[in-house]
Write a protein that holds these residues in place. Structure first.
Motif, PDB file in Angstrom:
ATOM      1  N   ILE A  96       0.811  -1.216   0.000  1.00  0.00           N
ATOM      2  CA  ILE A  96       0.000   0.000   0.000  1.00  0.00           C
ATOM      3  C   ILE A  96       0.847   1.270   0.000  1.00  0.00           C
ATOM      4  O   ILE A  96       2.032   1.250   0.300  1.00  0.00           O
ATOM      5  N   MET A  97       0.204   2.369  -0.334  1.00  0.00           N
ATOM      6  CA  MET A  97       0.753   3.725  -0.231  1.00  0.00           C
ATOM      7  C   MET A  97       1.687   4.134  -1.354  1.00  0.00           C
ATOM      8  O   MET A  97       2.103   5.290  -1.416  1.00  0.00           O
ATOM      9  N   GLU A  98       2.048   3.204  -2.219  1.00  0.00           N
ATOM     10  CA  GLU A  98       2.842   3.588  -3.379  1.00  0.00           C
ATOM     11  C   GLU A  98       2.326   2.816  -4.579  1.00  0.00           C
ATOM     12  O   GLU A  98       1.370   2.044  -4.474  1.00  0.00           O
ATOM     13  N   THR A  99       2.987   2.998  -5.684  1.00  0.00           N
ATOM     14  CA  THR A  99       2.565   2.226  -6.844  1.00  0.00           C
ATOM     15  C   THR A  99       3.793   1.789  -7.640  1.00  0.00           C
ATOM     16  O   THR A  99       4.852   2.400  -7.555  1.00  0.00           O
ATOM     17  N   THR A 100       3.643   0.692  -8.348  1.00  0.00           N
ATOM     18  CA  THR A 100       4.747   0.142  -9.130  1.00  0.00           C
ATOM     19  C   THR A 100       4.171  -0.827 -10.159  1.00  0.00           C
ATOM     20  O   THR A 100       3.060  -1.323 -10.008  1.00  0.00           O
ATOM     21  N   ASP A 101       4.952  -1.106 -11.194  1.00  0.00           N
ATOM     22  CA  ASP A 101       4.507  -2.060 -12.204  1.00  0.00           C
ATOM     23  C   ASP A 101       4.622  -3.492 -11.712  1.00  0.00           C
ATOM     24  O   ASP A 101       3.981  -4.381 -12.224  1.00  0.00           O
ATOM     25  N   ARG A 102       5.519  -3.686 -10.744  1.00  0.00           N
ATOM     26  CA  ARG A 102       5.812  -5.054 -10.359  1.00  0.00           C
ATOM     27  C   ARG A 102       5.514  -5.293  -8.877  1.00  0.00           C
ATOM     28  O   ARG A 102       6.410  -5.471  -8.071  1.00  0.00           O
ATOM     29  N   PRO A 103       4.237  -5.303  -8.530  1.00  0.00           N
ATOM     30  CA  PRO A 103       3.883  -5.569  -7.128  1.00  0.00           C
ATOM     31  C   PRO A 103       4.180  -7.022  -6.772  1.00  0.00           C
ATOM     32  O   PRO A 103       4.261  -7.879  -7.659  1.00  0.00           O
ATOM     33  N   LEU A 110      -1.860  -4.499  -4.876  1.00  0.00           N
ATOM     34  CA  LEU A 110      -1.344  -3.178  -4.489  1.00  0.00           C
ATOM     35  C   LEU A 110      -2.421  -2.099  -4.583  1.00  0.00           C
ATOM     36  O   LEU A 110      -3.219  -2.083  -5.503  1.00  0.00           O
ATOM     37  N   VAL A 111      -2.433  -1.216  -3.578  1.00  0.00           N
ATOM     38  CA  VAL A 111      -3.304  -0.034  -3.614  1.00  0.00           C
ATOM     39  C   VAL A 111      -2.475   1.172  -3.162  1.00  0.00           C
ATOM     40  O   VAL A 111      -1.949   1.166  -2.048  1.00  0.00           O
ATOM     41  N   GLY A 112      -2.367   2.174  -4.017  1.00  0.00           N
ATOM     42  CA  GLY A 112      -1.563   3.324  -3.621  1.00  0.00           C
ATOM     43  C   GLY A 112      -1.685   4.485  -4.574  1.00  0.00           C
ATOM     44  O   GLY A 112      -2.727   4.667  -5.216  1.00  0.00           O
TER      45      GLY A 112
END
Lengths: 343, 343
Positions: free
Chosen positions: A151-158, A162-164
Motif C-alpha cells: 500500500i501507499m505507493e505504486t509500481t509495475d511489479r507488485p 497493491l493499492v496506492g
DNA sequence: TTGTATGCGTTATCAA
DNA sequence: TTGATAACGCATACAA
C-alpha cells in the motif's frame, strides 16, 4: 508462572451437552450448511449457554493457518498511517478476519524481522507499506503462501496486490502548480527522508530542472521526523541560505504549517512574499490563516480498498483489479494565490 | 483453502540433528541453565543452521499461556493515544513480550468484546485505557489470571496496576491559570465527550463556580471528534452566543489551534481580546503565532511506565508502586498573556 | 449428515 | 541433566 487457563469450555464439552460429536460442533461453526438443522439448533443453544469460544491457538495448530491479517506500517505516530490504519480497520470490521499491526519504525531490518514473526503465525494475509522491501523480505513473502497487499505507493511489479498512488507524480503536480501561480524561486522543505519522501523530492527536482529553475541551495532537508516546529526551523534555514526564495513545497503538512508560522513571525506575507504548498492535505490546512494549498491523498480510502481486496481474495472472490492507483489532487488555496504584481 | 504451512522446521528436526530429545531442545530455549553446556552448544548450532523458530500457536496450546501483552486504546487516529502507543512499544522493545493492539473506538461494548477476544488468547497481560470499563468487562478482567495496567487516568480503586494522571485536576489548574491572568468571562470548547473529556469539563466547572464566574452559555461542545476546523466553528458558535467571552479553555489542542485561527480571521487579538488555553501540549502549540498555552501531559512516559510495570510484574519483580500519577504541567505561553489594561 | 482416528508442534510431568 | 509419555483443543481425512 501459573497457567492462565481458567474455566476452559472446550469443544468436547459442547459436544457432550449437545449429544453430538466434537466434529459436528466444529462443523456447525465453520460449515453450518453441512449440519442438520436440528443439530445446529442444539449446538448453538449449548454454545450460548456454556459461553464456548474456540481457542485460536488450537485452531491455528490444527488447521495450519489463522484468520490473522498482518499489517506492517513504518510508524504508528505518523498521522498518515493513522488514517490508513483506520481505513484498514473499518473494512475489516465485520469480517471474520482479524487485523494485527506491526511497526517497522522506518527500518527495513525491523520490517524483515516483523515479516518473519508474522509468517511464523501463518497469517492469512499481509498488508505491507511501500515497495522498498529488502531482497530477503521479498523472498520470504514470495515463498509464503499468504496473500499480500502493498500500500501507499505504486509500481509495475507488485509482489501480489497493491493499492496506492504515485508520490513522484504528486510532487510534480504540486511543483507545476507553484510555477503556474507565478513563483520562480521555489524551495523544498523535507524531513525524515523515507523512500516516499525521496520520491517527492525527485518529482520536485524533475519539474524544476525542466523549467530551468532548479537551485540545490533551496533544498533543505533533515533526517528528523517532521513536526510543525521543525517546519519553522527549516524555513528559517532556507531563508538564510537563499533569501530570494518566493515559494516552498513542503514534503508534508506539518512542515508547511510551521513554515507559515515562521513567515508570520518574520512579517512575510503568504502568499505575496512566500507561497506555501504542503503534502497530504490534513484537515488543518483548510482552516489555517491563510488556508494552505496541499496535495490531497486518499489515505483512509487506501486502507479500505486494500483490506477489501485482501478479504475478497481470501474468500475466493479474486478481485478484478489487483493494482489500484487512487491518485491525488492538488487542492489550491490562498497560500499559493500569488498576486499578479508580486515579486 | 490451502494450508499456509511451508517447509516447517520443528523442534523434532532440531532434536534429531542435535542428537538429543525434543524436550532438551525445548529446555535449551526456555531454561538454558538446566541444560549441559555441551548440549546447549550443539542445539544452538543446529537451530541456527536450520533456522528453527518455535510455533507460537503450539506454544500457546501446550503451555496454556502466551507472551502477548494486549493493549486496548479507544482510538488509533487520536494523537494522544499514538504517543501512548509509542511509549508502550518502546518499553516492550527488547523484552520477550509481544504487544498487540486493539481499538475500542470509544465504545464500552467494543471494549468488552476486545477483552473477550484477548482473554481467549490467554495473554500474559492487558493494558487498558481509562477506568470506565463496563461492569461485565471488570468482571471478566477480575476473573482472568492476567495482569492488568489501566492507563491515562487515575483512581483509588484500580483493577490491578495503574499509570495516569488526573484530568479533573488538569482542567482545574488550567482554569485557575486563566483566572489568574485576569480573564473573567471564560468559555469551554469541547469535542467528543469521552469520560476523560467530561472530567475536564467538570474541573472547569468546579473552579469557575467557586470563583462565581460560571456561565453555562459559554460551554460549547459537540460529540464529533475534535479537529482544527471544528475548533474554529465552536469558537464562532461561542462568540455568537456570548460575545463578551474573553478567554477559552479547549479540551484539546486541535480545538485551541482552530480557535486561534478563527480569532485571526475575525481580527481578534490573542491574548488581548481572547485568551486561549489548550490541553495536552502537542508540539505545534509552542510554534503557533502566538504560542499557545496548554496543559502538558506525559503521554509517552505513561506508555513507558505502564509497560515497564507490566513486564516487571510478569517477570516476577513485583513493582514497588502499582499506582502511579505522572501529573501534568500548565505551560504558560503568550496566548494567555493578558495585558494589564485589556478588557 | 455424522463420527472415528489421527496429527498439528509444543510443554508439563514424572521417572531415570 | 535428560528423556518418554501424555496432554493442549481443534481440524483434516476418511469411513460409515
Amino acid at each position: 508462572m501459573k497457567n492462565n487457563r481458567n474455566k476452559t469450555v472446550t469443544i468436547a464439552d459442547v459436544a457432550r451437552e449437545a449429544g453430538v460429536s466434537a466434529m459436528t460442533v466444529s462443523r456447525a461453526l465453520r460449515e453450518p450448511d453441512r449440519v442438520s438443522a436440528k443439530s445446529l439448533k442444539q449446538i448453538r443453544a449449548v454454545i450460548d449457554r456454556l459461553g464456548y469460544v474456540p481457542d485460536p491457538a488450537a485452531q491455528a495448530l490444527a488447521a495450519g493457518r489463522t484468520n490473522v491479517i498482518g499489517v506492517i506500517v513504518p510508524s504508528v505516530t505518523n498521522n498518515v498511517f493513522a488514517d490508513v490504519m483506520r481505513g484498514l480497520y473499518d473494512a475489516a470490521g465485520n469480517t471474520r478476519w482479524q487485523v494485527q499491526f506491526g511497526n517497522s519504525r522506518y527500518s527495513p531490518l525491523e520490517e524483515e524481522s516483523l515479516v518473519r514473526t508474522f509468517l511464523n503465525q501463518r497469517p492469512a494475509g499481509l498488508v505491507i507499506s511501500g515497495i522498498d522491501q529488502s531482497e530477503e523480505t521479498r523472498k520470504l513473502l514470495r515463498e509464503s503462501s499468504c496473500r499480500i497487499v502493498q500500500i501507499m505507493e505504486t509500481t509495475d511489479r507488485p509482489l501480489d496486490m497493491l493499492v496506492g498512488f504515485s508520490h513522484i507524480e504528486g510532487a510534480r503536480a504540486a511543483t507545476r502548480h507553484l510555477i503556474g501561480r507565478g513563483y520562480r524561486h521555489i524551495g523544498f522543505l523535507g524531513a525524515r527522508l523515507d523512500p516516499r519522501t525521496q520520491r517527492r523530492l525527485e518529482g520536485f527536482r524533475d519539474v524544476l530542472q525542466d523549467a530551468g529553475m532548479m537551485d540545490e541551495n533551496r533544498i533543505v532537508t533533515t533526517p528528523q521526523p517532521s513536526t510543525v516546529t521543525l517546519g519553522g526551523l527549516l524555513m528559517a534555514d532556507l531563508l538564510s541560505r537563499a533569501p530570494d526564495t518566493d515559494a516552498i513545497f513542503c514534503n508534508n503538512d506539518d512542515l508547511a504549517l510551521g513554515a507559515l508560522f515562521e513567515c508570520q513571525r518574520r512579517g512575510l506575507s503568504v502568499p505575496a512574499d512566500m507561497g506555501i504548498c504542503g503534502f497530504n492535505d490534513f484537515e488543518m490546512m483548510a482552516s489555517a490563516v491563510p488556508p494552505i494549498t496541499s496535495v490531497r491523498t486518499h489515505r483512509q480510502e487506501i486502507g479500505k480498498r486494500a483490506m477489501r481486496m485482501m478479504v475478497d481474495a481470501l474468500e475466493g472472490r479474486e478481485p478484478d483489479e489487483t493494482l489500484v492507483d487512487l491518485g491525488f489532487e492538488v487542492i489550491a488555496r490562498q497560500s499559493t494565490n500569488r498576486p499578479r504584481n508580486a515579486g
